[in-house]
Design an enzyme around this catalytic site. Structure first.
Site, PDB file in Angstrom:
ATOM      1  N   ALA A 177     -28.202  -7.533  -4.977  1.00 54.10           N
ATOM      2  CA  ALA A 177     -27.555  -6.251  -5.552  1.00 54.10           C
ATOM      3  C   ALA A 177     -27.287  -5.328  -3.626  1.00 54.10           C
ATOM      4  O   ALA A 177     -26.158  -5.531  -3.159  1.00 54.10           O
ATOM      5  CB  ALA A 177     -28.139  -5.437  -6.270  1.00 54.10           C
ATOM      6  N   ASP A 178     -28.423  -5.625  -3.296  1.00 55.96           N
ATOM      7  CA  ASP A 178     -28.963  -4.842  -2.028  1.00 55.96           C
ATOM      8  C   ASP A 178     -28.030  -5.133  -1.340  1.00 55.96           C
ATOM      9  O   ASP A 178     -27.404  -5.218   0.010  1.00 55.96           O
ATOM     10  CB  ASP A 178     -30.119  -4.200  -1.444  1.00 55.96           C
ATOM     11  CG  ASP A 178     -31.323  -3.247  -2.485  1.00 55.96           C
ATOM     12  OD1 ASP A 178     -31.284  -1.928  -2.360  1.00 55.96           O
ATOM     13  OD2 ASP A 178     -31.271  -3.915  -3.450  1.00 55.96           O
ATOM     14  N   SER A 179     -28.162  -6.565  -0.857  1.00 55.93           N
ATOM     15  CA  SER A 179     -28.046  -7.695  -0.141  1.00 55.93           C
ATOM     16  C   SER A 179     -26.195  -7.852  -0.182  1.00 55.93           C
ATOM     17  O   SER A 179     -25.263  -7.975   1.300  1.00 55.93           O
ATOM     18  CB  SER A 179     -28.542  -9.319   0.303  1.00 55.93           C
ATOM     19  OG  SER A 179     -29.743  -8.824  -0.077  1.00 55.93           O
TER      20      SER A 179
END
Length: 406
Positions: A177-179
């Site tokens: 999700a962060d990437s």
């Protein structure tokens, strides 16, 4: 304020952002991924880190080495600032005065409590683009809720569709999700900056970027398909809910090969090769929907042939017939793989402790060249003297509690 000399042997064509200045207040993956993309393209990225501790990404270690920091903070600069101290806040506003982009991933409201609301930022630099990353967005009922990626990967629908139907939902083994948000964020930051540069009367532009929405957006037409079928996308392992065959198959030497042959021309060549040329006339496999309905039988037919072949034999079998298939590789395989060697996708980088390891190069080429690693990931506060003067290297050791990352 001093302007550091950038170290670069790259051609201008691989550094299109060489005139862009980014101030990065973020922690962990999402913001670091965003500024990693910009730094590789030549932007001056200044990581503002709390004294002594630094970005929490530095703590993600293997064998004592901050591997994530090494990979995703190359081409960046580091300054230590304690943002609870007026003098250090003044240094931060000095950095922002001529910056193009500010990146932060504090909980919503934190930037305002620090005295950097939109009105204040407009007074400092009306041309600034502020990318505000949070778990769930800056407004709404979830705005104050912690937003680590695992929560988003669960709630977005990803985990529910990942894995096998008879086993628990599966979270990804990396910060997905962060990437995804970070890569979206890089494009959004540059789009907003482009708009600012053409604006005769600029005002601070804020990009509200949640972790949830970008991940949700790449999962496909989940809502439409549920509305049409009344069923959520099932967990199907390596199979695809949209076409068949698509799976991994075991070879005689205990290796695995991945196959995707949803197009009828490819499937005809596959059926011919495995000795079942009448496959597309078989009612179980004659249409797209029939193949999905009878996927167990189709997979069994393919596996029956692959079982007889070693991995090299299977790869030759598929290559001769122009069938889309390839080996399932782990990193040990890839470190020896000719494709990786030829493409020079891995480059050696020296860590601060002197050890040398491989990291990914910029994953693209511009006019035939990859942007280089101009400098390794910085040590904590490495660039304080460069930006604030020779007497500014030491930072008072006062706990930094003003800003908490999402």
């Amino acid at each position: 304020m001093m302007n550091p000399q950038k170290i670069s042997s790259a051609s201008d064509s691989t550094q299109p952002l060489r005139d862009v200045k980014v101030v990065d207040l973020s922690r962990l993956v999402s913001g670091n991924m965003l500024t990693h993309v910009l730094a590789d393209l030549g932007a001056t990225v200044i990581k503002v880190e709390p004294p002594r501790k630094g970005d929490e990404l530095r703590a993600w270690r293997r064998e004592g080495m901050s591997t994530y920091w090494l990979a995703y903070s190359r081409n960046k600069e580091s300054v230590e600032l304690n943002l609870r101290m007026p003098d250090d806040m003044a240094k931060l506003t000095g950095l922002l005065a001529d910056a193009d982009i500010l990146v932060e991933n504090f909980r919503p409201g934190t930037l305002e409590r620090m005295g950097l609301d939109k009105e204040r930022l407009n007074a400092i630099n009306p041309k600034l683009v502020v990318v505000r990353i949070s778990g769930w967005g800056q407004t709404g009922q979830f705005a104050g809720k912690g937003g680590f990626g695992s929560l988003i990967e669960a709630m977005s629908g990803f985990a529910a569709m990942n894995g096998f139907a008879d086993l628990p939902p599966v979270l990804p083994p990396f910060a997905m999700a962060d990437s995804v948000a970070g890569i979206y964020g890089a494009a959004l930051a540059l789009a907003a900056m482009h708009g600012q540069r053409g604006n005769a009367t600029p005002a601070v532009q804020e990009v509200d970027l949640s972790l949830f929405e970008p991940l949700f957006s790449i999962l496909g037409p989940q809502a439409a398909e549920y509305q049409l079928t009344g069923k959520p996308t099932p967990r199907s392992g390596s199979r695809s809910p949209t076409h068949a065959p698509r799976n991994v198959y075991k070879t005689s030497d205990e290796k695995w090969v991945a196959l995707s042959a949803g197009m009828e021309g490819t499937l005809a060549r596959l059926f011919e090769g495995i000795g079942y040329p009448q496959g597309l006339q078989d009612q179980r496999f004659s249409t797209h929907e029939a193949r999905l309905k009878n996927i167990d039988a189709l997979d069994a037919l393919i596996q029956g042939h692959i079982t007889k072949l070693t991995l090299p034999e299977a790869l030759d079998f598929f290559a001769v017939r122009d069938i889309t298939a390839g080996p399932v590789c782990d990193i040990a395989d890839l470190l020896q793989h000719p494709y990786i060697a030829e493409s020079r996708l891995l480059v050696d980088q020296v860590a601060p402790d002197g050890r040398t390891v491989s990291v990914h190069a910029a994953p693209y080429r511009i006019n035939g060249e990859r942007p280089p690693i101009r400098r390794g990931a910085p040590t904590l506060g490495q660039d304080n003297a460069t930006w604030f003067g020779a007497d500014q290297s030491a930072i008072p050791c006062i706990p930094d509690t003003a800003a908490q990352p999402t």
